[in-house]
Design an enzyme around this catalytic site. Structure first.
Site, PDB file in Angstrom:
ATOM      1  N   CYS A   1      24.742  58.940 -57.742  1.00 37.85           N
ATOM      2  CA  CYS A   1      25.423  58.177 -56.685  1.00 37.85           C
ATOM      3  C   CYS A   1      26.493  57.202 -57.145  1.00 37.85           C
ATOM      4  CB  CYS A   1      24.389  57.394 -55.882  1.00 37.85           C
ATOM      5  SG  CYS A   1      23.391  58.457 -54.866  1.00 37.85           S
TER       6      CYS A   1
ATOM      7  N   VAL B   1      18.072  63.991 -50.342  1.00 36.99           N
ATOM      8  CA  VAL B   1      18.094  63.129 -49.148  1.00 36.99           C
ATOM      9  C   VAL B   1      17.428  63.843 -47.967  1.00 36.99           C
ATOM     10  CG1 VAL B   1      19.604  61.967 -47.479  1.00 36.99           C
ATOM     11  CG2 VAL B   1      20.134  61.871 -49.922  1.00 36.99           C
TER      12      VAL B   1
ATOM     13  N   GLU C   1      21.904  56.377 -45.981  1.00 35.72           N
ATOM     14  CA  GLU C   1      20.619  56.209 -46.678  1.00 35.72           C
ATOM     15  C   GLU C   1      20.846  55.305 -47.878  1.00 35.72           C
ATOM     16  OE1 GLU C   1      20.098  57.453 -49.849  1.00 35.72           O
ATOM     17  OE2 GLU C   1      21.971  58.554 -50.047  1.00 35.72           O
TER      18      GLU C   1
ATOM     19  N   LYS D   1      27.755  51.837 -46.765  1.00 33.76           N
ATOM     20  CA  LYS D   1      27.136  52.589 -47.867  1.00 33.76           C
ATOM     21  C   LYS D   1      27.991  52.485 -49.135  1.00 33.76           C
ATOM     22  CE  LYS D   1      24.855  55.311 -50.425  1.00 33.76           C
ATOM     23  NZ  LYS D   1      23.920  56.360 -50.368  1.00 33.76           N
TER      24      LYS D   1
END
Ligand code: UDX
Length: 443
Positions: free
Chosen positions: A271, A12, A162, A215
């Site tokens: 993730c 990231v 993000e 997120k």
């Protein structure tokens, strides 16, 4: 042009630093790993990501991107700091926030030193500390006492999640579906949004916790869509219906959408599992339950083993069988094997006594670190297929669609088990190759 500091040059951090430089800002990255720092200053990307190497090289040459191991140097004149350090999962699913706290403390210390050395003028200049790492709701605001203790009342806190997909990260940064900035003070959210003024996207200003939750909710929903598709696949097999035809039919409904309804060997990567587990943990910790998310993880755990079951259904016991495994990465366009379904399939096949020969266009080196000599590694798909009893396709590399039929015919028993949706079924059928897939019609 703004002066920015980016803490952490992992996935990231490096994408964020290089892309913010690409937007015209001056970026200094800071990392404790001197090898990464040297590589960046040499204009090299430390990770495999399409377009990133070229961008890093261009930005370093243009003098808009550099890296250092010193927080004081990185923060010498920055007005914004993006924290992009890792937030790994712990055994119980909770998030390890040690790197976030450490980064917060190091930034506070460097800003306090800067203030001391510059005197009163520096004191008046506002600095904004932005958390980009994925963190449980409530984390960003917990950095406030660190700033207060360091005597930094002029430092604002923001959260800017993000939504970068590996393999598409530069594109996703430059052409995002939305930009979310959570802040304690509206003027800080506005200042952070101005950094993205040249990026066309819906821009949402929220409070800190909402940004953090957006997120988790986004990744949990995407993971839910995949597990739904996988459960649907297992149902479709019972009805003799192709799950991809069903997904296409569903996807035309604008309320549903076709994306992320691709059934297969399950989701992997750094993730989805981490974020769904973290949200589950946080919710439980607060005395509630998230039943859907439990089911999402449960379905995903089982999914890679459907590939092994399909092989067993076709071949019988797998002891001594030679299986060509196409794909090792957790998805296409990456060399990342973290939580990869392919690695789980390889392990299960070896445990069942099979001999596995695998091919992946990018991820072989990383897979070797996980699997070592337990399997063989081929230099091409054709080499893996030659003499195999069956082939299992587990990563959606588009180039697998171009494998010539004659390569499949070189198998001892021409049998393909598909755990994704890449191959040309009509061509396989025409070539007399037997086929079964997750949620697919057999032939
Ligand atoms: C994901 C999110 O998409 C991104 O927004 C977030 O910031 C990080 O996590 P990433 O893990 O890079 O990105 O990959 P993604 O393209 O989302 O795929 C994740 C996994 O789901 C892969 O293993 C992929 O094979 C699988 N997948 C994806 C499916 O099984 N079916 C689908 O329909 C889509």
């Amino acid at each position: 042009m703004a002066r920015l500091c980016v803490v952490g040059t992992g996935y990231v951090g490096l994408v964020t630093g290089a892309c913010l430089a690409g937007l015209g800002h001056g970026v200094r990255c800071v990392d404790v790993d001197s090898r990464k720092v040297e590589a960046i200053n040499d204009g090299k990307s430390t990770i495999y990501e399409p377009g990133l190497g070229e961008l890093v090289k261009r930005m370093v040459r243009a003098g808009r991107l550099c890296a250092t191991t010193s927080y004081r140097e990185a923060l010498a004149d920055a007005d914004f700091t993006f924290i992009c350090v890792g937030t790994p999962s712990q055994a119980d699913g909770s998030t390890d926030l040690a790197y976030i706290c450490e980064a917060g403390a190091m930034v506070a210390d460097a800003l306090a030193q800067r203030q001391k050395s510059k005197g009163k003028t520096a004191q008046a200049r506002r600095h904004i500390l932005i958390v980009k790492s994925t963190v449980p709701p409530g984390t960003t605001e917990s950095l406030e006492p660190i700033l207060r203790e360091a005597g930094l009342p002029h430092v604002g806190l923001c959260m800017n999640p993000e939504f970068l997909r590996e393999g598409n990260a530069v594109y996703d940064f430059m052409k995002p579906d939305r930009i979310v900035v959570g802040a304690m003070e509206r003027k800080d959210a506005e200042a952070v949004m101005r950094l993205y003024s040249t990026v066309a996207a819906p821009k949402l200003k929220t409070d800190l916790r909402t940004a953090e939750m957006i997120k988790y909710a986004s990744n949990s929903f995407l993971a839910t869509k995949i597990s739904f598709a996988n459960e649907l696949a297992n149902m479709c097999e019972k009805f003799g219906v192709d799950v991809y035809d069903v997904a296409d039919g569903m996807g035309h409904d604008r309320r549903i959408g076709r994306a992320f309804l691709n059934a297969g060997a399950g989701f992997g990567g750094s993730c989805f599992k981490k974020d769904v587990s973290a949200l589950l943990h946080e919710v439980r910790h607060r005395g509630a339950e998230a039943r859907i998310l439990n089911a999402v993880l449960e379905i995903n755990e089982a999914q890679p083993y459907r590939v092994v079951e399909l092989l067993r259904e076709a071949l019988g016991p797998l002891t001594g069988a030679r299986i060509a495994l196409l794909g090792l990465a957790f998805k296409d366009n990456t060399d990342d094997v973290r939580d990869s379904a392919a690695i789980k399939v390889a392990r299960a096949l070896v445990d069942a006594g099979a001999n596995v020969i695998a091919y992946d266009p990018q991820a072989t080196a990383n897979a070797k670190k996980e699997l070592g000599p337990r399997i063989e590694y081929a230099a091409s798909a054709a080499e893996a297929l030659k003499g195999a009893d069956a082939c299992a396709l587990v990563t959606e590399w588009p180039q697998f669609a171009k494998i010539p039929m004659r390569a499949f015919r070189k198998m001892k028993r021409p049998l393909v088990i598909e755990g994704r949706n890449v191959l040309d079924k009509k061509a396989l059928k025409k070539a007399g190759i037997k086929y079964a897939g997750i949620g697919r019609k057999k032939f």
